[in-house]
Each structure stands twice: as C-alpha cells, then as structure tokens.
Design a protein around this motif. Structure first.
Motif, PDB file in Angstrom:
ATOM      1  N   ALA A 148       8.931  13.928  -2.643  1.00 45.42           N
ATOM      2  CA  ALA A 148       9.303  12.596  -3.140  1.00 45.42           C
ATOM      3  C   ALA A 148       9.290  11.535  -2.052  1.00 45.42           C
ATOM      4  O   ALA A 148       9.375  10.348  -2.345  1.00 45.42           O
ATOM      5  CB  ALA A 148      10.686  12.656  -3.782  1.00 45.42           C
ATOM      6  N   GLN A 149       9.173  11.967  -0.792  1.00 43.65           N
ATOM      7  CA  GLN A 149       9.203  11.021   0.330  1.00 43.65           C
ATOM      8  C   GLN A 149       7.866  10.951   1.071  1.00 43.65           C
ATOM      9  O   GLN A 149       7.788  10.376   2.155  1.00 43.65           O
ATOM     10  CB  GLN A 149      10.320  11.417   1.294  1.00 43.65           C
ATOM     11  N   ARG A 150       6.827  11.499   0.478  1.00 44.20           N
ATOM     12  CA  ARG A 150       5.508  11.514   1.110  1.00 44.20           C
ATOM     13  C   ARG A 150       4.561  10.569   0.372  1.00 44.20           C
ATOM     14  O   ARG A 150       4.497  10.577  -0.865  1.00 44.20           O
ATOM     15  CB  ARG A 150       4.925  12.921   1.125  1.00 44.20           C
ATOM     16  N   TRP A 151       3.820   9.775   1.157  1.00 40.01           N
ATOM     17  CA  TRP A 151       2.961   8.738   0.582  1.00 40.01           C
ATOM     18  C   TRP A 151       1.608   8.701   1.286  1.00 40.01           C
ATOM     19  O   TRP A 151       1.537   8.869   2.499  1.00 40.01           O
ATOM     20  CB  TRP A 151       3.637   7.375   0.708  1.00 40.01           C
ATOM     21  N   ALA A 152       0.562   8.472   0.513  1.00 44.70           N
ATOM     22  CA  ALA A 152      -0.778   8.268   1.069  1.00 44.70           C
ATOM     23  C   ALA A 152      -1.155   6.806   0.906  1.00 44.70           C
ATOM     24  O   ALA A 152      -0.818   6.165  -0.109  1.00 44.70           O
ATOM     25  CB  ALA A 152      -1.799   9.149   0.364  1.00 44.70           C
ATOM     26  N   LEU A 153      -1.851   6.278   1.892  1.00 44.28           N
ATOM     27  CA  LEU A 153      -2.285   4.881   1.881  1.00 44.28           C
ATOM     28  C   LEU A 153      -3.790   4.849   1.630  1.00 44.28           C
ATOM     29  O   LEU A 153      -4.581   5.275   2.480  1.00 44.28           O
ATOM     30  CB  LEU A 153      -1.948   4.212   3.205  1.00 44.28           C
TER      31      LEU A 153
END
Length: 213
Positions: A148-153
């Motif tokens: 829930a705290q991982r993001w891809a740009l």
C-alpha cells in the motif's frame, strides 16, 4: 534510479490500473486525494518539481496547479492527503525513496518508490486499509514496507511548447477562435471555421513557464 522533474501518473503497486487522483477533478483547496481507476485524465497528471532551497520535491496536480498536501500539516497515522495551494510548508514536501522492487505497467517494468513526508520521514503516502478499490482514500502512515506504500512513476508526454491551431475532433475545419480577435479580459472563445488568422493561433507553454517554477 533518481526521479527526474517532469509529469507523471503515480501508479499503485496494489493494482497497476489504480493511480493517485484528485477527487472530482476540481481546482478547490482541500479536495480529497484518492486511489482511482486509471484514465490518464488531467486529475491524474502530477508534475514533480524540485525545491531549490532544500532538495525536497513538490507534487503538483496539472489540472489545478495545487500541491499534494498533508491536511493541517499533522504528521500522524491516518492524516488525510489533499490538494492545496502552494504554501512552501513541509506539508507539501516529499522524498522519493526507491525500494528495490518493480511493477509492470503497460508491459513495461518500473521501479517502485516509497513517497516519504519530508517534514517527518517516519511517514509516507499510503492507501487506507491497503485497499485496491477505485475510490480508496489516500493518507499518510508510518512506513511499514507494505504494498500500500509502493508507487511507480510513469512518465507522461505533455504537448511540446510551441504555436498551434486547435482543431475539433468533431470537424477538422472547426478550430478554437476568439471573436473579432479581441484581446479583452473575459473575451469569449468559440469554435469557428479555420481562417489561419491570429485569432485562431494558440501558444502552449510548459508547466514551469506557466506557473513560474
């Protein structure tokens, strides 16, 4: 991999079809930020820029020009994330920390990041209850290495700076036009037959140029 300044959609590792979104596509202060089905619409385009004073990053919604902001600048579990006018506070400053993992978006592998609150790096951007549902709320929460705290740009390509005639998809001969070539504040904009006049020529500037960043 350092995050370069530019325009992105911010994709959740929970579901590659879910992205950070400004709810309702409004330019209002305090508009809520949510996880939402990816559409690549303006409410999901985020411009990332570096603050020259301290190296922190701002995340600015292209639709509104408002910054991703911790409500009330309260750094605690569950504090809401909203959009708000730039105020140079720590509530609008972020760090991108690569976590060594990847997700696949549109058949391309992207590194994922934890987006830390610059004002208190104990906290980061988090999806409430780890929900991948469209409409799930976005908050800050203590770092716990969860998905829930991982993001891809995912980089987006804005229209290049330049001069254009803007044609309607309904009729290629119909273009944006200012009646009478008026320069008055509040002058109307209409669709009109293409005449190649200055009243139908538009100059597109970059986000940095238009906001003075």
């Amino acid at each position: 991999m350092p995050v370069t300044d530019g325009t992105y959609i911010v994709v959740s590792a929970l579901n590659a079809a879910r992205v950070i979104d400004s709810k309702g596509g409004t330019d209002n202060n305090s508009a809520n930020i949510q996880l939402y089905e990816r559409s690549d619409g303006d409410s999901q385009l985020i411009h990332i820029t570096t603050n020259s004073s301290d190296g922190s990053r701002r995340m600015i919604f292209c639709l509104s020009g408002k910054s991703l902001d911790v409500a009330g600048a309260v750094f605690q579990n569950g504090s809401n994330v909203q959009q708000y006018s730039d105020n140079s506070s720590d509530a609008q400053k972020w760090n991108f920390v690569e976590d060594g993992k990847t997700i696949t978006v549109d058949a391309v592998s992207y590194p994922t990041y934890v987006i830390e609150a610059f004002g208190n790096t104990k906290f980061c951007i988090d999806v409430s209850a780890g929900s991948a549902a469209s409409g799930a709320n976005i908050q800050i929460y203590e770092k716990n290495l969860s998905t829930a705290q991982r993001w891809a740009l995912v980089p987006q390509r804005p229209v290049p700076v330049g001069t254009y005639v803007v044609r309607s998809a309904l009729d290629s001969n119909a273009v944006l036009d200012i009646p009478g070539a008026s320069k008055a504040s509040g002058a109307n904009v209409q669709l009109y037959g293409s005449k190649d006049t200055n009243a139908q020529i538009w100059h597109i500037k970059s986000f940095e140029q238009s906001t003075g960043l």
